[in-house]
Design a protein around this motif. Sequence first.
Motif, mmCIF file in Angstrom:
data_model
loop_
_atom_site.group_PDB
_atom_site.id
_atom_site.type_symbol
_atom_site.label_atom_id
_atom_site.label_comp_id
_atom_site.label_asym_id
_atom_site.label_seq_id
_atom_site.Cartn_x
_atom_site.Cartn_y
_atom_site.Cartn_z
ATOM 1 N N ILE A 67 -30.422 -50.457 110.253
ATOM 2 C CA ILE A 67 -28.844 -50.526 110.437
ATOM 3 C C ILE A 67 -28.124 -49.457 109.820
ATOM 4 N N ASN A 68 -28.425 -49.558 108.540
ATOM 5 C CA ASN A 68 -27.559 -48.420 107.893
ATOM 6 C C ASN A 68 -28.025 -47.102 107.060
ATOM 7 N N GLY A 69 -29.252 -46.845 107.792
ATOM 8 C CA GLY A 69 -29.932 -45.516 107.558
ATOM 9 C C GLY A 69 -30.708 -45.830 106.030
ATOM 10 N N HIS A 70 -31.054 -46.915 105.806
ATOM 11 C CA HIS A 70 -31.401 -47.117 104.337
ATOM 12 C C HIS A 70 -33.210 -47.144 104.230
ATOM 13 N N LEU A 71 -33.808 -46.717 105.084
ATOM 14 C CA LEU A 71 -35.369 -46.378 105.205
ATOM 15 C C LEU A 71 -35.753 -45.277 104.205
ATOM 16 N N PRO A 72 -36.560 -45.337 103.668
ATOM 17 C CA PRO A 72 -37.234 -44.058 102.860
ATOM 18 C C PRO A 72 -37.480 -42.925 103.744
ATOM 19 N N PRO A 73 -37.352 -41.628 103.420
ATOM 20 C CA PRO A 73 -37.796 -40.683 104.215
ATOM 21 C C PRO A 73 -38.969 -40.484 104.601
ATOM 22 N N ASP A 74 -40.112 -41.196 103.811
ATOM 23 C CA ASP A 74 -41.408 -41.338 104.353
ATOM 24 C C ASP A 74 -41.882 -42.386 105.009
ATOM 25 N N PHE A 75 -40.942 -43.161 105.538
ATOM 26 C CA PHE A 75 -41.005 -44.492 106.341
ATOM 27 C C PHE A 75 -41.864 -44.022 107.545
ATOM 28 N N ASP A 76 -42.938 -44.753 108.081
ATOM 29 C CA ASP A 76 -43.811 -44.359 109.273
ATOM 30 C C ASP A 76 -44.046 -45.716 109.798
ATOM 31 N N ARG A 77 -43.420 -46.841 109.634
ATOM 32 C CA ARG A 77 -43.690 -48.126 110.195
ATOM 33 C C ARG A 77 -42.648 -48.431 111.316
ATOM 34 N N TRP A 78 -42.492 -47.525 112.297
ATOM 35 C CA TRP A 78 -41.349 -47.752 113.332
ATOM 36 C C TRP A 78 -41.611 -48.720 114.217
ATOM 37 N N GLU A 79 -43.174 -49.120 114.491
ATOM 38 C CA GLU A 79 -43.458 -50.165 115.326
ATOM 39 C C GLU A 79 -43.186 -51.613 114.967
ATOM 40 N N ILE A 80 -42.946 -51.992 113.516
ATOM 41 C CA ILE A 80 -42.679 -53.227 113.223
ATOM 42 C C ILE A 80 -41.863 -53.704 114.163
ATOM 43 N N ALA A 81 -42.048 -54.945 114.872
ATOM 44 C CA ALA A 81 -41.192 -55.580 115.913
ATOM 45 C C ALA A 81 -40.727 -57.000 115.403
ATOM 46 N N ASP A 82 -39.516 -57.653 115.862
ATOM 47 C CA ASP A 82 -39.054 -58.692 115.419
ATOM 48 C C ASP A 82 -39.826 -59.588 116.168
ATOM 49 N N GLU A 83 -39.643 -61.117 116.137
ATOM 50 C CA GLU A 83 -40.366 -62.008 116.764
ATOM 51 C C GLU A 83 -39.855 -62.434 118.019
ATOM 52 N N GLN A 84 -38.570 -62.208 118.309
ATOM 53 C CA GLN A 84 -37.915 -62.528 119.364
ATOM 54 C C GLN A 84 -38.071 -62.049 120.772
ATOM 55 N N ARG A 85 -38.034 -60.538 120.759
ATOM 56 C CA ARG A 85 -38.214 -59.891 121.759
ATOM 57 C C ARG A 85 -39.055 -58.459 121.792
ATOM 58 N N GLY A 86 -39.688 -58.623 120.458
ATOM 59 C CA GLY A 86 -40.318 -57.129 120.176
ATOM 60 C C GLY A 86 -39.437 -55.971 119.749
ATOM 61 N N TRP A 87 -38.174 -56.278 119.520
ATOM 62 C CA TRP A 87 -37.381 -54.988 118.919
ATOM 63 C C TRP A 87 -37.745 -54.559 117.866
ATOM 64 N N THR A 88 -38.252 -53.139 117.897
ATOM 65 C CA THR A 88 -38.798 -52.402 116.727
ATOM 66 C C THR A 88 -37.698 -51.908 115.671
ATOM 67 N N VAL A 89 -38.177 -51.592 114.620
ATOM 68 C CA VAL A 89 -37.397 -50.811 113.548
ATOM 69 C C VAL A 89 -36.925 -49.493 114.258
ATOM 70 N N ALA A 90 -37.752 -48.917 115.151
ATOM 71 C CA ALA A 90 -37.438 -47.510 115.603
ATOM 72 C C ALA A 90 -36.010 -47.914 116.642
ATOM 73 N N HIS A 91 -36.041 -49.045 117.327
ATOM 74 C CA HIS A 91 -35.006 -49.394 118.201
ATOM 75 C C HIS A 91 -33.769 -49.528 117.349
ATOM 76 N N GLU A 92 -33.883 -50.441 116.379
ATOM 77 C CA GLU A 92 -32.693 -50.502 115.419
ATOM 78 C C GLU A 92 -32.117 -49.532 114.995
ATOM 79 N N ALA A 93 -32.755 -48.539 114.337
ATOM 80 C CA ALA A 93 -32.526 -47.262 113.991
ATOM 81 C C ALA A 93 -31.969 -46.319 114.910
ATOM 82 N N ALA A 94 -32.435 -46.236 116.082
ATOM 83 C CA ALA A 94 -31.797 -45.546 117.488
ATOM 84 C C ALA A 94 -30.667 -46.064 117.646
#
Length: 185
Positions: A67-94
């Motif tokens: 949400i606030n851009g606090h992922l580390p520069p080498d973060f590579d787990r963009w496909e981690i999804a929530d359990e409700q509808r499959g919204w990924t970390v990449a979706h939230e960052a986008a």
Amino acid sequence: MNELNELFEQAAEGNLPPDFDQWELAGKRGWTVAHVAAFHGHLPTGFDRWEISDECRGWTAAHAAAINGHLPPDFDRWEIADEQRGWTVAHEAAKHGNLPPDFDQWEISDEWRISVAHVAAKHGHLPPDFDRWGLKDGFGLSVAHEAALRDGVHPLVTSGINPADLGKWFRTENYQNYLNATREK
């Protein structure tokens, strides 16, 4: 103040002890100490428990950091999804404009086949060199269509996109008719 509230306050302020390891402790609303620290940008270097999820919708610490851009520069787990509808970390960052400049996994989709590119387009966060305009979601809408719904067609055309391509990418003939009328002026 109870012990959990004190931990949440320490997590929000970046004052947890260096050897802290109770990241899963959760409050009434489901957020864990990891969520609070991630949201405020205070997870320790090397933190690797990004999939700790809340009890409400399965939202992870990685989502909170995105949400606030606090992922580390080498973060590579963009496909981690929530359990409700499959919204990924990449979706939230986008959604919040917090994807790294070299991000290239635009096709990652949620359960509705809404891609990361569609979310970035909807919220005005596509990079200037974006070139996947024809990518379609589960409803048949292209990224170009999503961008046009937000900003109109003119910015797409003035950014160098061939107007003829827009007709291919839009789901309905209404946009093609609009483009034809615009070109005639």
